[in-house]
Design an enzyme around this catalytic site. Structure first.
Site, PDB file in Angstrom:
ATOM      1  N   LYS A 268       5.050  69.362  33.631  1.00  0.00           N
ATOM      2  CA  LYS A 268       3.840  70.145  33.336  1.00  0.00           C
ATOM      3  C   LYS A 268       4.248  71.604  33.489  1.00  0.00           C
ATOM      4  CE  LYS A 268      -0.651  70.367  32.539  1.00  0.00           C
ATOM      5  NZ  LYS A 268      -1.263  69.954  31.272  1.00  0.00           N
TER       6      LYS A 268
ATOM      7  N   ASP B 149       0.515  65.316  29.979  1.00  0.00           N
ATOM      8  CA  ASP B 149      -0.719  64.872  29.313  1.00  0.00           C
ATOM      9  C   ASP B 149      -0.398  64.307  27.932  1.00  0.00           C
ATOM     10  OD1 ASP B 149       0.092  67.474  28.972  1.00  0.00           O
ATOM     11  OD2 ASP B 149      -1.908  68.314  28.716  1.00  0.00           O
TER      12      ASP B 149
ATOM     13  N   TYR C 181       3.894  63.226  47.074  1.00  0.00           N
ATOM     14  CA  TYR C 181       3.588  62.177  48.052  1.00  0.00           C
ATOM     15  C   TYR C 181       4.297  62.394  49.397  1.00  0.00           C
ATOM     16  CZ  TYR C 181       1.632  59.631  44.060  1.00  0.00           C
ATOM     17  OH  TYR C 181       0.895  59.256  42.963  1.00  0.00           O
TER      18      TYR C 181
ATOM     19  N   ASP D 149       4.158  57.596  38.744  1.00  0.00           N
ATOM     20  CA  ASP D 149       3.249  56.590  39.283  1.00  0.00           C
ATOM     21  C   ASP D 149       2.192  56.249  38.245  1.00  0.00           C
ATOM     22  OD1 ASP D 149       1.921  54.947  40.998  1.00  0.00           O
ATOM     23  OD2 ASP D 149       1.203  56.508  42.355  1.00  0.00           O
TER      24      ASP D 149
ATOM     25  N   ASP E 275       1.975  52.824  35.170  1.00  0.00           N
ATOM     26  CA  ASP E 275       0.865  51.879  35.012  1.00  0.00           C
ATOM     27  C   ASP E 275       0.414  51.790  33.552  1.00  0.00           C
ATOM     28  OD1 ASP E 275       0.905  51.244  37.676  1.00  0.00           O
ATOM     29  OD2 ASP E 275      -1.276  51.284  37.873  1.00  0.00           O
TER      30      ASP E 275
END
Ligand code: NAD
Length: 350
Positions: free
Chosen positions: A187, A219, A141, A243, A247
């Site tokens: 990852k 994942d 970001y 992020d 959620d």
């Protein structure tokens, strides 16, 4: 203890839920013999209206002078089409940057009373008690170069050793006071940044021999959070993965109005409920204040080290949930309670 705190109500239900949280804070101070030094400032749409900018200098000065900041929410529909620098959300990004809060903490826990409102089966979510520690000020970001050029767009995922080290220390220190397990998400089978992330995390972990470290690919982490969320204690992750995963954590708890968050730097802490300004219910005394009250409890624990006080607030929240005096979003059997009533009920339960 003297608690020096800046209150930033912000927009919409932000003002309602922070007011309830401050009432509970006063009750905590009275019960445990602390003094409060509270100041209030403008942020978001209300600040644009009064000063022309979403983050006035006066707010920044007060935030830097306080030990911790409790924020409500920012965002007003009338600014939806405003240019980025004139949007309420700019105030939020600005204060995070000014306070240099690099670790975002999202506690995810299920309360027995709310278990039926989780979209997952009861036996899966029952007993979930984890914290997601998300790196907040680096990674994809923020990375440069970034942009859109003709038929190509690009962003850069980048982390320095120092950026990984400091957030890893935050995660391990937290784990020490919990079940002593850190699960680092990456990852590393694909991304060099993740390979470096994993290497640095392992090096920092050597300083915490009492805490167990595990690694998981992002994942698989997403899958495991809905398959068996109880296996996690502290989940450490970089900005983008965090992020998304936070959620997923959000839906485990039942209602967005329940979710607290804390953003920590080396010196300052910024505490805010996860939800936004909820224009659809603003000004109606309907908003669930428990996310804001939980954020205030997190402030007592992480900034002021007042663990007993924080536990007392969380236990009071549990009692209020059990009593059924809750707001409409939690679907009570009888008439829903108002924001004020829930705040008062938490103070009484204390
Ligand atoms: P939102 O979180 O404000 O609302 C989503 C839904 O959840 C709405 O139906 C709302 O009524 C409900 N809800 C949220 N909080 C609740 C609470 N405490 N009690 C009961 N119900 C609650 O998200 P949105 O609608 O996507 O965004 C509204 C505005 O808030 C936008 O301007 C957005 O940019 C802003 N926003 C701000 C923050 C922040 O300040 N941290 C976070 C998210 C969104």
């Amino acid at each position: 203890m003297n608690l020096k705190i800046l209150i930033l109500p912000g927009d919409g239900i932000g003002a309602e839920v922070t007011s309830a949280a401050v009432d509970v804070l006063r009750a905590v101070a009275k019960k445990f013999g602390h003094t409060l030094e509270l100041s209030e400032g403008l942020i978001g749409g209300v600040a644009i209206h009064k000063t022309g900018t979403p983050l006035p200098q006066d707010t920044l000065d007060k935030a830097l002078a306080a030990d911790a900041t409790l924020m409500g929410a920012v965002g007003l529909p009338e600014f939806d089409n405003a240019p980025p620098g004139k949007r309420p959300e700019k105030g939020l990004l600005g204060i995070r940057a000014a306070l240099d809060v690099f670790a975002n903490l999202r506690p995810v826990r299920t309360y027995p009373e709310l278990i039926d409102s989780s979209p997952l089966k009861n036996h899966i979510v029952d007993g979930t008690d984890m914290i997601i520690v998300r790196e907040l000020t680096a990674g994809l970001y923020y990375g440069q170069p970034r942009g859109i050029e003709n038929d190509r767009a690009f962003n850069t995922m980048s982390y320095t050793r120092a950026e990984i080290e400091r957030v890893t220390h935050t995660a391990f220190k937290l784990a020490r006071n919990r079940r002593k397990l850190v699960t680092s998400v990456d990852k590393s089978n694909v991304l060099e940044v993740s390979q470096f992330w994993r290497k640095v995390v392992i090096e920092v972990a050597a300083q915490y021999p009492d805490v167990k470290l595990e690694h998981i690919l992002v994942d698989n982490a997403a899958m495991q959070m809905v398959l068996r969320p109880t296996q996690f204690d502290v989940m450490l992750t970089e900005n983008t993965f965090g992020d998304i995963l936070s959620d997923i954590g959000g839906i485990l708890a039942g209602s967005i109005g329940m979710l607290p968050s804390a953003s920590l730097g080396e010196k300052k802490g910024l505490y805010e409920p996860v939800h936004g300004s909820a224009p659809d219910i603003a000004g109606q005394n309907k908003a669930n204040p428990l996310g804001a009250i939980g954020s205030m409890a997190a402030m007592l624990e992480y900034t002021f080290d007042l663990v007993n006080e924080a536990n007392a607030v969380n236990a009071a929240i549990g009692k209020v949930l059990a009593s059924g005096r809750v707001t409409a979003d939690l679907k009570p059997k009888g008439t829903p309670a108002t924001t004020d009533q829930v705040g008062r009920a938490v103070s009484e339960a204390l």
